[in-house]
Design a protein around this motif. Structure first.
Motif, PDB file in Angstrom:
ATOM      1  N   ALA A 345       0.842  -1.192   0.000  1.00 21.20           N
ATOM      2  CA  ALA A 345       0.000   0.000   0.000  1.00 21.20           C
ATOM      3  C   ALA A 345       0.876   1.239   0.000  1.00 21.20           C
ATOM      4  O   ALA A 345       2.030   1.197   0.449  1.00 21.20           O
ATOM      5  N   PRO A 346       0.342   2.354  -0.457  1.00 21.91           N
ATOM      6  CA  PRO A 346       1.077   3.623  -0.344  1.00 21.91           C
ATOM      7  C   PRO A 346       1.077   4.100   1.105  1.00 21.91           C
ATOM      8  O   PRO A 346       0.556   3.422   2.008  1.00 21.91           O
ATOM      9  N   HIS A 347       1.632   5.286   1.307  1.00 17.77           N
ATOM     10  CA  HIS A 347       1.763   5.786   2.671  1.00 17.77           C
ATOM     11  C   HIS A 347       0.403   6.088   3.286  1.00 17.77           C
ATOM     12  O   HIS A 347       0.148   5.765   4.461  1.00 17.77           O
ATOM     13  N   GLN A 348      -0.517   6.669   2.495  1.00 16.33           N
ATOM     14  CA  GLN A 348      -1.795   7.088   3.061  1.00 16.33           C
ATOM     15  C   GLN A 348      -2.834   7.208   1.938  1.00 16.33           C
ATOM     16  O   GLN A 348      -2.537   7.692   0.838  1.00 16.33           O
ATOM     17  N   ILE A 349      -4.066   6.768   2.243  1.00 15.21           N
ATOM     18  CA  ILE A 349      -5.216   6.968   1.336  1.00 15.21           C
ATOM     19  C   ILE A 349      -6.400   7.346   2.209  1.00 15.21           C
ATOM     20  O   ILE A 349      -6.824   6.558   3.068  1.00 15.21           O
ATOM     21  N   LEU A 350      -6.924   8.530   2.011  1.00 13.77           N
ATOM     22  CA  LEU A 350      -8.031   9.007   2.821  1.00 13.77           C
ATOM     23  C   LEU A 350      -9.359   8.711   2.127  1.00 13.77           C
ATOM     24  O   LEU A 350      -9.492   8.827   0.909  1.00 13.77           O
ATOM     25  N   LEU A 351     -10.350   8.337   2.964  1.00 10.88           N
ATOM     26  CA  LEU A 351     -11.662   7.991   2.428  1.00 10.88           C
ATOM     27  C   LEU A 351     -12.686   8.169   3.535  1.00 10.88           C
ATOM     28  O   LEU A 351     -12.425   7.825   4.697  1.00 10.88           O
ATOM     29  N   ARG A 352     -13.853   8.707   3.186  1.00  8.32           N
ATOM     30  CA  ARG A 352     -14.938   8.773   4.163  1.00  8.32           C
ATOM     31  C   ARG A 352     -15.644   7.426   4.160  1.00  8.32           C
ATOM     32  O   ARG A 352     -16.227   7.010   3.167  1.00  8.32           O
ATOM     33  N   ALA A 353     -15.581   6.729   5.293  1.00 11.66           N
ATOM     34  CA  ALA A 353     -16.147   5.392   5.388  1.00 11.66           C
ATOM     35  C   ALA A 353     -16.429   5.073   6.845  1.00 11.66           C
ATOM     36  O   ALA A 353     -16.062   5.832   7.760  1.00 11.66           O
ATOM     37  N   ASP A 354     -17.102   3.954   7.055  1.00 14.95           N
ATOM     38  CA  ASP A 354     -17.357   3.445   8.406  1.00 14.95           C
ATOM     39  C   ASP A 354     -16.184   2.528   8.742  1.00 14.95           C
ATOM     40  O   ASP A 354     -16.027   1.447   8.175  1.00 14.95           O
ATOM     41  N   ARG A 355     -15.356   2.947   9.697  1.00 19.69           N
ATOM     42  CA  ARG A 355     -14.134   2.213   9.993  1.00 19.69           C
ATOM     43  C   ARG A 355     -14.439   0.806  10.501  1.00 19.69           C
ATOM     44  O   ARG A 355     -13.760  -0.161  10.149  1.00 19.69           O
ATOM     45  N   ARG A 356     -15.503   0.658  11.308  1.00 16.22           N
ATOM     46  CA  ARG A 356     -15.823  -0.667  11.845  1.00 16.22           C
ATOM     47  C   ARG A 356     -16.230  -1.617  10.725  1.00 16.22           C
ATOM     48  O   ARG A 356     -15.805  -2.778  10.694  1.00 16.22           O
ATOM     49  N   ARG A 357     -17.064  -1.139   9.818  1.00 17.32           N
ATOM     50  CA  ARG A 357     -17.516  -2.009   8.727  1.00 17.32           C
ATOM     51  C   ARG A 357     -16.364  -2.318   7.768  1.00 17.32           C
ATOM     52  O   ARG A 357     -16.290  -3.435   7.229  1.00 17.32           O
ATOM     53  N   LEU A 358     -15.465  -1.368   7.558  1.00 17.64           N
ATOM     54  CA  LEU A 358     -14.301  -1.632   6.721  1.00 17.64           C
ATOM     55  C   LEU A 358     -13.422  -2.707   7.373  1.00 17.64           C
ATOM     56  O   LEU A 358     -12.899  -3.599   6.688  1.00 17.64           O
ATOM     57  N   ASP A 359     -13.296  -2.645   8.696  1.00 14.85           N
ATOM     58  CA  ASP A 359     -12.531  -3.665   9.417  1.00 14.85           C
ATOM     59  C   ASP A 359     -13.165  -5.051   9.251  1.00 14.85           C
ATOM     60  O   ASP A 359     -12.471  -6.042   9.067  1.00 14.85           O
ATOM     61  N   VAL A 360     -14.503  -5.124   9.275  1.00 21.74           N
ATOM     62  CA  VAL A 360     -15.197  -6.407   9.112  1.00 21.74           C
ATOM     63  C   VAL A 360     -14.904  -7.010   7.742  1.00 21.74           C
ATOM     64  O   VAL A 360     -14.627  -8.208   7.607  1.00 21.74           O
ATOM     65  N   VAL A 361     -14.941  -6.171   6.701  1.00 20.13           N
ATOM     66  CA  VAL A 361     -14.706  -6.666   5.337  1.00 20.13           C
ATOM     67  C   VAL A 361     -13.288  -7.197   5.206  1.00 20.13           C
ATOM     68  O   VAL A 361     -13.067  -8.320   4.718  1.00 20.13           O
ATOM     69  N   VAL A 362     -12.301  -6.411   5.617  1.00 19.70           N
ATOM     70  CA  VAL A 362     -10.902  -6.825   5.472  1.00 19.70           C
ATOM     71  C   VAL A 362     -10.633  -8.084   6.290  1.00 19.70           C
ATOM     72  O   VAL A 362      -9.941  -9.010   5.832  1.00 19.70           O
ATOM     73  N   ALA A 363     -11.183  -8.156   7.499  1.00 20.02           N
ATOM     74  CA  ALA A 363     -10.966  -9.333   8.343  1.00 20.02           C
ATOM     75  C   ALA A 363     -11.549 -10.585   7.695  1.00 20.02           C
ATOM     76  O   ALA A 363     -10.941 -11.665   7.738  1.00 20.02           O
ATOM     77  N   ASN A 364     -12.725 -10.469   7.121  1.00 21.28           N
ATOM     78  CA  ASN A 364     -13.338 -11.622   6.448  1.00 21.28           C
ATOM     79  C   ASN A 364     -12.501 -12.084   5.266  1.00 21.28           C
ATOM     80  O   ASN A 364     -12.255 -13.285   5.093  1.00 21.28           O
ATOM     81  N   LEU A 365     -12.048 -11.143   4.437  1.00 23.86           N
ATOM     82  CA  LEU A 365     -11.294 -11.508   3.236  1.00 23.86           C
ATOM     83  C   LEU A 365      -9.930 -12.098   3.600  1.00 23.86           C
ATOM     84  O   LEU A 365      -9.524 -13.137   3.052  1.00 23.86           O
TER      85      LEU A 365
END
Length: 464
Positions: A345-365
């Motif tokens: 990954a690059p150093h930083q990528i900003l995005l408006r999102a729900d951090r908890r739901r993003l964590d759920v997706v990455v953890a599942n994958l």
């Protein structure tokens, strides 16, 4: 090239049949008229010649001399030839008289005709013997033969005129046939269009759509059949929707009712976990199994409740500005996967999102890749001007073709022998719902040497 639409095919077929029928009738009529015209002309010329000869024959002397032959030729016409043995009296055009015609006249002793074309000009050749009539009424050849050559150019012009009339008739029939075809196609296709519109409405979800049957033909029977089909589909869909609603409500109710006793059971298991060291080996193994199964049951209930919220439409997102790279790294670190998963990954990528739901997706994958794939497992984070992409790949056997269409189905497991794996069968389904609630998508495929999951999130910093 063929007309593709039913209307076009009907028009073409109707016009072709009508025009071909009109053309065939016109050409047949023209042919009959032409044959009749030629026959009547031939009969008229033959009758004229025989009547002229009949009027002059009694006044001739037999055997005739040259003067008698000349008088007979003059009376018959300028295009006549009169012969008697070696004597000849020839007019203009008599060089067209053929030997075949002369031989036929001598052999048959009757009027013989022949049509020829000389120099693009049609001719009618007539040959007849002059007969002597005795007192008893018997007729014998006198030896005098008369031949004429008549120009049929006028008759040919009349025949050409008939052919042009036939072509004009076929041409006039074309627009009339097209008009009739349009009217016929409209009357035939109007109920078909209504059926099409009804089918489209049913396909779009309007199960109350129906078409009123008109008449008692095959289209009316088809309309009745489609209405019966729609009624059956509507009844089946209503029953299915009721069963789905009951199943969703049951899952929500059960998960909600299990939450309180599971909380108590979890507390007991936590206390039990602190005392397992004092137990003997068999008791300690049973206690650890009970603790693991309790945790598994808690995760299943939590997943069911999450799915119930998605089904009920009550799931919401808490948008905040998130560093996607940092969030992915924290997800892997919290689960102890940083040493097993390569993060690109690059150093930083900003995005408006729900951090908890993003964590759920990455953890599942990432968890699926570690459990069912093979190392190295890689998480690659990238971004474009329009979206952020999180790609998770492994180097395992990949996803079988039969599994790909169902990989996001609830409770679906590719290997039924893994019925007791830690997963609930809801992880990927919840991951896709979390992607969609952000306006994104989660897709699965096979890369070189393993499975590949790509999460696409729109890069829009405005609240939705």
């Amino acid at each position: 090239m063929r007309p593709r639409g039913l209307r076009a095919r009907l028009l073409v077929a109707f016009v072709l049949v009508t025009v071909l029928g009109a053309a065939a009738a016109a050409w047949s009529s023209a042919g009959s008229a032409s044959a009749s015209l030629v026959a009547s002309t031939e009969q008229r010329l033959t009758d004229t010649l025989t009547s002229q000869i009949g009027a002059l024959a009694p006044m001739l002397t037999y055997p005739p001399d040259q003067d008698s032959l000349d008088r007979l030729r003059t009376a018959v016409g300028a295009n006549a030839l009169v012969t008697y043995r070696d004597l000849r009296s020839a007019g203009t055009g008599t060089e067209l008289i053929t030997d075949a015609l002369s031989a036929a006249v001598r052999a048959q002793n009757r009027v013989v005709t022949q049509r020829i074309t000389a120099g693009d000009t049609p001719w009618l050749l007539i040959g007849t013997p002059v007969m002597l009539t005795a007192a008893d009424g018997s007729r014998t050849p006198s030896g005098v033969e008369v031949y004429t050559a008549d120009d049929l150019t006028g008759v040919e012009q009349q025949i050409d005129g008939l052919a042009r009339s036939a072509g004009l008739t076929a041409a006039v029939a074309l627009p009339l046939a097209a008009l009739l075809a349009l009217l016929a196609a409209g009357s035939v296709l109007r109920p078909v269009r209504k059926l099409r519109d009804t089918a489209r409405r049913i396909a779009a979800g309007d199960l109350d759509a129906r078409s009123a049957p008109q008449g008692a033909d095959e289209l009316a029977e088809l309309t009745v059949s489609i209405n019966e089909m729609a009624e059956s589909v509507q009844t089946s869909m209503a029953a299915m929707q009721r069963m789905q609603a009951d199943a969703k409500r049951f899952a929500a109710d059960v998960s909600h009712e299990l939450r309180t006793p599971l909380s108590t059971l979890t507390a007991v298991m936590e206390v039990l976990a602190t005392t397992t060291d004092d137990l003997d080996a068999d008791a300690r193994e049973s206690a650890q199994l009970a603790i693991a199964e309790t945790h598994r049951l808690v995760r299943l209930v939590e997943d069911l409740m999450e799915v119930s919220r998605f089904d009920a439409g009550t799931a919401s997102v808490r948008l905040e500005e998130v560093d996607v790279v940092s969030a992915v790294r924290d997800c892997l670190r919290a689960r102890g996967w940083l040493d097993r998963v390569e993060l690109v990954a690059p150093h930083q990528i900003l995005l408006r999102a729900d951090r908890r739901r993003l964590d759920v997706v990455v953890a599942n994958l990432a968890g699926n890749a570690l459990r069912h794939g093979a190392p190295p497992v890689r998480v690659h984070v990238s971004a474009t001007a329009e979206e952020v992409l999180i790609e998770v790949t492994d180097h395992g056997p990949g996803l079988p073709e039969r599994v790909l269409p169902h990989v996001f189905d609830r409770f679906y497991k590719a290997d039924t022998a893994r019925a007791r794996t830690p997963g609930s069968g809801l992880g990927l389904a919840i991951a896709r719902e979390n992607a969609r609630i952000h306006g994104g998508e989660l897709v699965a495929s096979n890369a070189d040497g393993g499975a590949r999951f790509v999460l696409r999130l729109p890069r829009n910093l405005e609240d939705r």
